[in-house]
Design a protein around this motif. Structure first.
Motif, mmCIF file in Angstrom:
data_model
loop_
_atom_site.group_PDB
_atom_site.id
_atom_site.type_symbol
_atom_site.label_atom_id
_atom_site.label_comp_id
_atom_site.label_asym_id
_atom_site.label_seq_id
_atom_site.Cartn_x
_atom_site.Cartn_y
_atom_site.Cartn_z
ATOM 1 N N ILE A 190 46.257 41.556 35.223
ATOM 2 C CA ILE A 190 46.172 40.100 35.101
ATOM 3 C C ILE A 190 44.887 39.746 34.360
ATOM 4 C CG2 ILE A 190 46.125 37.898 36.318
ATOM 5 C CD1 ILE A 190 47.269 39.442 38.779
ATOM 6 N N GLY A 191 45.007 38.967 33.312
ATOM 7 C CA GLY A 191 43.842 38.480 32.577
ATOM 8 C C GLY A 191 43.378 37.150 33.140
ATOM 9 N N VAL A 192 42.061 36.911 33.104
ATOM 10 C CA VAL A 192 41.477 35.659 33.574
ATOM 11 C C VAL A 192 40.152 35.443 32.845
ATOM 12 C CG1 VAL A 192 40.266 36.704 35.554
ATOM 13 C CG2 VAL A 192 40.940 34.281 35.638
ATOM 14 N N ILE A 193 39.824 34.200 32.573
ATOM 15 C CA ILE A 193 38.560 33.894 31.902
ATOM 16 C C ILE A 193 37.415 34.133 32.879
ATOM 17 C CG2 ILE A 193 37.186 32.119 30.749
ATOM 18 C CD1 ILE A 193 39.882 30.794 29.952
ATOM 19 N N ALA A 194 36.438 34.931 32.444
ATOM 20 C CA ALA A 194 35.284 35.278 33.278
ATOM 21 C C ALA A 194 34.471 34.034 33.629
ATOM 22 C CB ALA A 194 34.404 36.289 32.551
ATOM 23 N N GLY A 195 34.004 33.979 34.870
ATOM 24 C CA GLY A 195 33.111 32.912 35.309
ATOM 25 C C GLY A 195 33.779 31.608 35.668
ATOM 26 N N THR A 196 35.101 31.592 35.762
ATOM 27 C CA THR A 196 35.819 30.353 36.071
ATOM 28 C C THR A 196 36.182 30.287 37.549
ATOM 29 O OG1 THR A 196 37.958 31.372 35.559
ATOM 30 C CG2 THR A 196 36.826 30.229 33.749
ATOM 31 N N THR A 197 36.547 29.100 38.001
ATOM 32 C CA THR A 197 37.043 28.968 39.368
ATOM 33 C C THR A 197 38.332 29.764 39.528
ATOM 34 O OG1 THR A 197 38.174 26.902 38.797
ATOM 35 C CG2 THR A 197 35.998 26.703 39.805
ATOM 36 N N THR A 198 39.115 29.859 38.464
ATOM 37 C CA THR A 198 40.354 30.635 38.527
ATOM 38 C C THR A 198 40.053 32.099 38.823
ATOM 39 O OG1 THR A 198 41.381 29.123 36.957
ATOM 40 C CG2 THR A 198 42.491 31.221 37.322
ATOM 41 N N GLU A 199 39.012 32.652 38.220
ATOM 42 C CA GLU A 199 38.640 34.044 38.490
ATOM 43 C C GLU A 199 38.347 34.240 39.976
ATOM 44 O OE1 GLU A 199 35.283 37.443 37.430
ATOM 45 O OE2 GLU A 199 34.956 35.383 36.762
ATOM 46 N N ALA A 200 37.546 33.347 40.549
ATOM 47 C CA ALA A 200 37.190 33.464 41.968
ATOM 48 C C ALA A 200 38.421 33.295 42.857
ATOM 49 C CB ALA A 200 36.132 32.430 42.327
ATOM 50 N N ARG A 201 39.281 32.348 42.520
ATOM 51 C CA ARG A 201 40.473 32.104 43.343
ATOM 52 C C ARG A 201 41.500 33.217 43.203
ATOM 53 N NH1 ARG A 201 39.576 25.853 42.245
ATOM 54 N NH2 ARG A 201 38.243 25.498 44.047
ATOM 55 N N LEU A 202 41.598 33.794 42.031
ATOM 56 C CA LEU A 202 42.490 34.933 41.828
ATOM 57 C C LEU A 202 42.030 36.111 42.678
ATOM 58 C CD1 LEU A 202 44.798 36.435 40.388
ATOM 59 C CD2 LEU A 202 43.184 36.914 38.522
ATOM 60 N N ASP A 203 40.750 36.410 42.628
ATOM 61 C CA ASP A 203 40.196 37.508 43.423
ATOM 62 C C ASP A 203 40.478 37.294 44.908
ATOM 63 O OD1 ASP A 203 38.534 39.918 43.767
ATOM 64 O OD2 ASP A 203 37.099 38.533 44.680
ATOM 65 N N GLY A 204 40.237 36.073 45.398
ATOM 66 C CA GLY A 204 40.486 35.760 46.805
ATOM 67 C C GLY A 204 41.949 35.871 47.185
#
Length: 192
Positions: free
Chosen positions: A68-82
């Motif tokens: 899964i790709g995600v833009i680094a440093g975004t809220t989406t990155e943090a929420r995806l990880d969680g």
């Protein structure tokens, strides 16, 4: 007017440091960011989601073993990880610099899905070389309350920005703005 670009975190930092007066991008109003800047009234309520190519992936639980790709440093990155940890899904996460890089990787097959704000995913799909095989999954990753970042403690500026936003909505200008940028996607549903 000086236009600034960068990630939401970089733009928020520019407003916090006084290098910019306002951030008018798709910036999520988070509590962490509220410690640095103030925010206008909400301008848009979006959701985080996934853009995929083909039909092999239908829902979030299908991502086990996928990239899964995600833009680094975004809220989406943090929420995806969680979300991956909470649901015990073992997927590889590839950080990209922006949506264009994520789309290119999805189109080339080097990632299986791209996570971002759904409004960004719609725009990326529309500009794809071949949008037909692209799908935004129905599963929401998150809820993203978007607002303008403003200098902390400048209540007069926040009031003027909120007055202008209110006028755009009650004066009907929002219809013109919506149609110009998103009208091809269908009729708006807010305020009805």
């Amino acid at each position: 007017i000086n236009w600034i670009v960068g990630t939401a975190a970089e733009r928020v930092e520019m407003v916090a440091s006084g290098k910019a007066d306002i951030d008018c991008a798709n910036t999520t109003a988070t509590q962490g960011r509220m410690a640095l800047v103030d925010f206008s009234s909400l301008i848009f309520l979006d959701g985080g989601g996934f853009l995929v190519k083909g039909t092999a992936l239908q829902k979030f639980t299908d991502f086990s073993g996928k990239n899964i790709g995600v833009i680094a440093g975004t809220t989406t990155e943090a929420r995806l990880d969680g979300a991956l940890k909470q649901r015990l899904i073992n997927a590889n996460v590839t950080k990209v610099k922006d949506g264009n890089e994520g789309l290119a990787m999805l189109e080339s097959g080097s990632i299986d899905a791209f996570a971002s704000d759904k409004i960004k995913l719609i725009g990326l799909a529309a500009q794809a070389k071949d949008p037909k095989p692209l799908t935004i999954l129905a599963d929401d990753l998150s809820i993203e309350p978007l607002a303008f970042a403003l200098p902390r403690g400048d209540s007069a500026m926040r009031l003027e920005v909120n007055r202008a936003l209110t006028q755009v909505y009650i004066g009907g200008e929002i219809e013109t703005i919506f149609n110009a940028h998103l009208g091809s996607l269908g009729r708006r549903s807010f305020g009805e």
